[in-house]
Motif scaffolding. Structure first.
Motif, PDB file in Angstrom:
ATOM      1  N   GLN A 124       5.099   0.776 -29.527  1.00  0.00           N
ATOM      2  CA  GLN A 124       5.263  -0.445 -28.732  1.00  0.00           C
ATOM      3  C   GLN A 124       3.974  -1.257 -28.647  1.00  0.00           C
ATOM      4  N   SER A 125       2.923  -0.780 -29.285  1.00  0.00           N
ATOM      5  CA  SER A 125       1.610  -1.437 -29.207  1.00  0.00           C
ATOM      6  C   SER A 125       1.247  -1.727 -27.757  1.00  0.00           C
ATOM      7  N   SER A 126       1.406  -0.706 -26.939  1.00  0.00           N
ATOM      8  CA  SER A 126       1.158  -0.905 -25.508  1.00  0.00           C
ATOM      9  C   SER A 126       0.204   0.150 -24.973  1.00  0.00           C
ATOM     10  N   PHE A 127      -0.418  -0.200 -23.880  1.00  0.00           N
ATOM     11  CA  PHE A 127      -1.359   0.709 -23.198  1.00  0.00           C
ATOM     12  C   PHE A 127      -1.293   0.334 -21.721  1.00  0.00           C
ATOM     13  N   ASN A 128      -0.213   0.753 -21.068  1.00  0.00           N
ATOM     14  CA  ASN A 128       0.031   0.362 -19.681  1.00  0.00           C
ATOM     15  C   ASN A 128      -0.723   1.252 -18.702  1.00  0.00           C
ATOM     16  N   LEU A 129      -1.202   0.629 -17.659  1.00  0.00           N
ATOM     17  CA  LEU A 129      -1.972   1.313 -16.628  1.00  0.00           C
ATOM     18  C   LEU A 129      -1.053   1.641 -15.458  1.00  0.00           C
ATOM     19  N   ARG A 130      -1.203   2.835 -14.910  1.00  0.00           N
ATOM     20  CA  ARG A 130      -0.342   3.249 -13.809  1.00  0.00           C
ATOM     21  C   ARG A 130      -1.151   3.931 -12.716  1.00  0.00           C
ATOM     22  N   LYS A 131      -0.586   3.842 -11.511  1.00  0.00           N
ATOM     23  CA  LYS A 131      -1.127   4.596 -10.396  1.00  0.00           C
ATOM     24  C   LYS A 131       0.030   4.917  -9.463  1.00  0.00           C
ATOM     25  N   GLU A 173       0.839  -1.190   0.000  1.00  0.00           N
ATOM     26  CA  GLU A 173       0.000   0.000   0.000  1.00  0.00           C
ATOM     27  C   GLU A 173       0.880   1.248   0.000  1.00  0.00           C
ATOM     28  N   GLY A 174       0.553   2.189  -0.874  1.00  0.00           N
ATOM     29  CA  GLY A 174       1.342   3.400  -1.002  1.00  0.00           C
ATOM     30  C   GLY A 174       2.399   3.333  -2.091  1.00  0.00           C
ATOM     31  N   ALA A 175       2.703   2.140  -2.557  1.00  0.00           N
ATOM     32  CA  ALA A 175       3.687   1.992  -3.627  1.00  0.00           C
ATOM     33  C   ALA A 175       3.046   2.307  -4.968  1.00  0.00           C
ATOM     34  N   SER A 176       3.910   2.529  -5.959  1.00  0.00           N
ATOM     35  CA  SER A 176       3.407   2.791  -7.298  1.00  0.00           C
ATOM     36  C   SER A 176       3.072   1.472  -7.999  1.00  0.00           C
ATOM     37  N   LEU A 177       2.272   1.600  -9.054  1.00  0.00           N
ATOM     38  CA  LEU A 177       1.775   0.416  -9.761  1.00  0.00           C
ATOM     39  C   LEU A 177       1.853   0.635 -11.255  1.00  0.00           C
ATOM     40  N   GLU A 178       2.270  -0.386 -11.976  1.00  0.00           N
ATOM     41  CA  GLU A 178       2.155  -0.369 -13.426  1.00  0.00           C
ATOM     42  C   GLU A 178       1.717  -1.744 -13.893  1.00  0.00           C
ATOM     43  N   LEU A 179       0.616  -1.787 -14.616  1.00  0.00           N
ATOM     44  CA  LEU A 179       0.104  -3.021 -15.207  1.00  0.00           C
ATOM     45  C   LEU A 179       0.296  -2.931 -16.717  1.00  0.00           C
ATOM     46  N   ARG A 180       0.843  -3.999 -17.272  1.00  0.00           N
ATOM     47  CA  ARG A 180       1.202  -3.965 -18.675  1.00  0.00           C
ATOM     48  C   ARG A 180       0.104  -4.534 -19.572  1.00  0.00           C
ATOM     49  N   CYS A 181       0.009  -3.943 -20.762  1.00  0.00           N
ATOM     50  CA  CYS A 181      -0.944  -4.400 -21.758  1.00  0.00           C
ATOM     51  C   CYS A 181      -0.330  -4.189 -23.137  1.00  0.00           C
ATOM     52  N   ASN A 182      -0.279  -5.242 -23.912  1.00  0.00           N
ATOM     53  CA  ASN A 182       0.155  -5.146 -25.297  1.00  0.00           C
ATOM     54  C   ASN A 182      -0.958  -5.693 -26.196  1.00  0.00           C
ATOM     55  N   TYR A 183      -1.101  -5.096 -27.351  1.00  0.00           N
ATOM     56  CA  TYR A 183      -2.181  -5.513 -28.234  1.00  0.00           C
ATOM     57  C   TYR A 183      -1.657  -5.765 -29.629  1.00  0.00           C
ATOM     58  N   SER A 184      -2.404  -6.554 -30.345  1.00  0.00           N
ATOM     59  CA  SER A 184      -2.150  -6.781 -31.758  1.00  0.00           C
ATOM     60  C   SER A 184      -3.448  -6.497 -32.486  1.00  0.00           C
ATOM     61  N   TYR A 185      -3.387  -5.491 -33.379  1.00  0.00           N
ATOM     62  CA  TYR A 185      -4.620  -5.077 -34.046  1.00  0.00           C
ATOM     63  C   TYR A 185      -4.262  -4.505 -35.399  1.00  0.00           C
ATOM     64  N   GLY A 186      -5.141  -4.720 -36.364  1.00  0.00           N
ATOM     65  CA  GLY A 186      -4.842  -4.296 -37.724  1.00  0.00           C
ATOM     66  C   GLY A 186      -4.990  -2.809 -37.962  1.00  0.00           C
TER      67      GLY A 186
END
Lengths: 114, 119
Positions: A71-78, A15-28
């Motif tokens: 990078q075809s990415s959409f990473n979530l952060r808090k 709790e109180g630490a930073s967060l990053e969740l990774r997301c990569n996609y493949s789309y035309g």
């Protein structure tokens, strides 16, 4: 074929630490991108979305995400995680041509330790 | 303002039976979509309906069918249930059938789901 990859099945943060969740996609085509959160026994709640424009988007509950086309990415952060953030997080992609047919990743389960 | 409501919340069926799941969209929303979420997986698209017409169908067998009524509510039907049909079935509604470019208004709002267990 369209696909979404969330490489981290489970993440534990203090709790109180930073967060990053990774997301990569493949789309035309340039996709519409979303992050949803799901608490146990609940449906999906939209955290934020990217359609176009500014690649850094702000969402609810202090979350943000950055679209990186190269990078075809959409990473979530808090910046500072709260115990109530413990949940399952899903990245999803869609497109104007596919209506409400979203492609979801397999999810990242977040545990927050005090 | 009521959100997306689904019924029943939980149900248990046996193999070979039939099930009907119901969904009421947010007032004013004309599009309903159905998703299947197997335990440990992300949701998978089953159907989309807009103005009572099917707008999209995912990779599911013909045992799965759906319809939308004049009041925009929807039913998902699954025949000849298999063990593998056990899942959380999510309904989502949106104002229109298409995502509006650069619009923040037309996004999917999900219900809490119907948990189906097939024994």
């Amino acid at each position: 074929a369209q696909s979404v990859t969330q490489p981290d099945i489970h993440i534990t943060v203090s709790e109180g630490a930073s967060l990053e969740l990774r997301c990569n996609y493949s789309y035309g085509a340039t996709p519409y991108l979303f992050w949803y959160v799901q608490s146990p026994g609940q449906g999906l709640q939209l955290l934020l979305k990217y359609f176009s424009g500014d690649t850094l988007v702000q969402g609810i509950k202090g979350f943000e995400a950055e679209f990186k086309r190269s990078q075809s990415s959409f990473n979530l952060r808090k910046p500072s995680v709260h115990w109530s953030d413990a949940a399952e997080y899903f990245c999803a992609v869609g497109h104007a041509n596919t209506g409400n047919q979203f492609y979801f990743g397999t999810g990242t389960s977040l545990t927050v330790i005090p | 303002d009521a959100g997306v409501t689904q019924s029943p919340t939980h149900l248990i069926k046996t193999r070979g039976q039939h099930v009907t799941l119901r969904c009421s969209p947010i007032s004013g929303h004309k599009s309903v979509s159905w998703y299947q979420q197997v335990l440990g997986q992300g949701p998978q698209f089953i159907f989309q309906y807009y103005e009572k017409e099917e707008r999209g169908r995912g990779n599911f067998p013909d045992r799965f069918s759906a319809r939308q009524f004049p009041n925009y509510s929807s039913e998902l039907n699954v025949n000849a249930l298999l063990l593998g049909d056990s899942a959380l079935y999510l309904c989502a509604s949106s104002w229109d059938g298409q995502l509006l470019l650069s619009s923040g208004a037309n996004v999917l709002t999900f219900g809490a789901g119907s948990r189906l267990t097939v024994l």
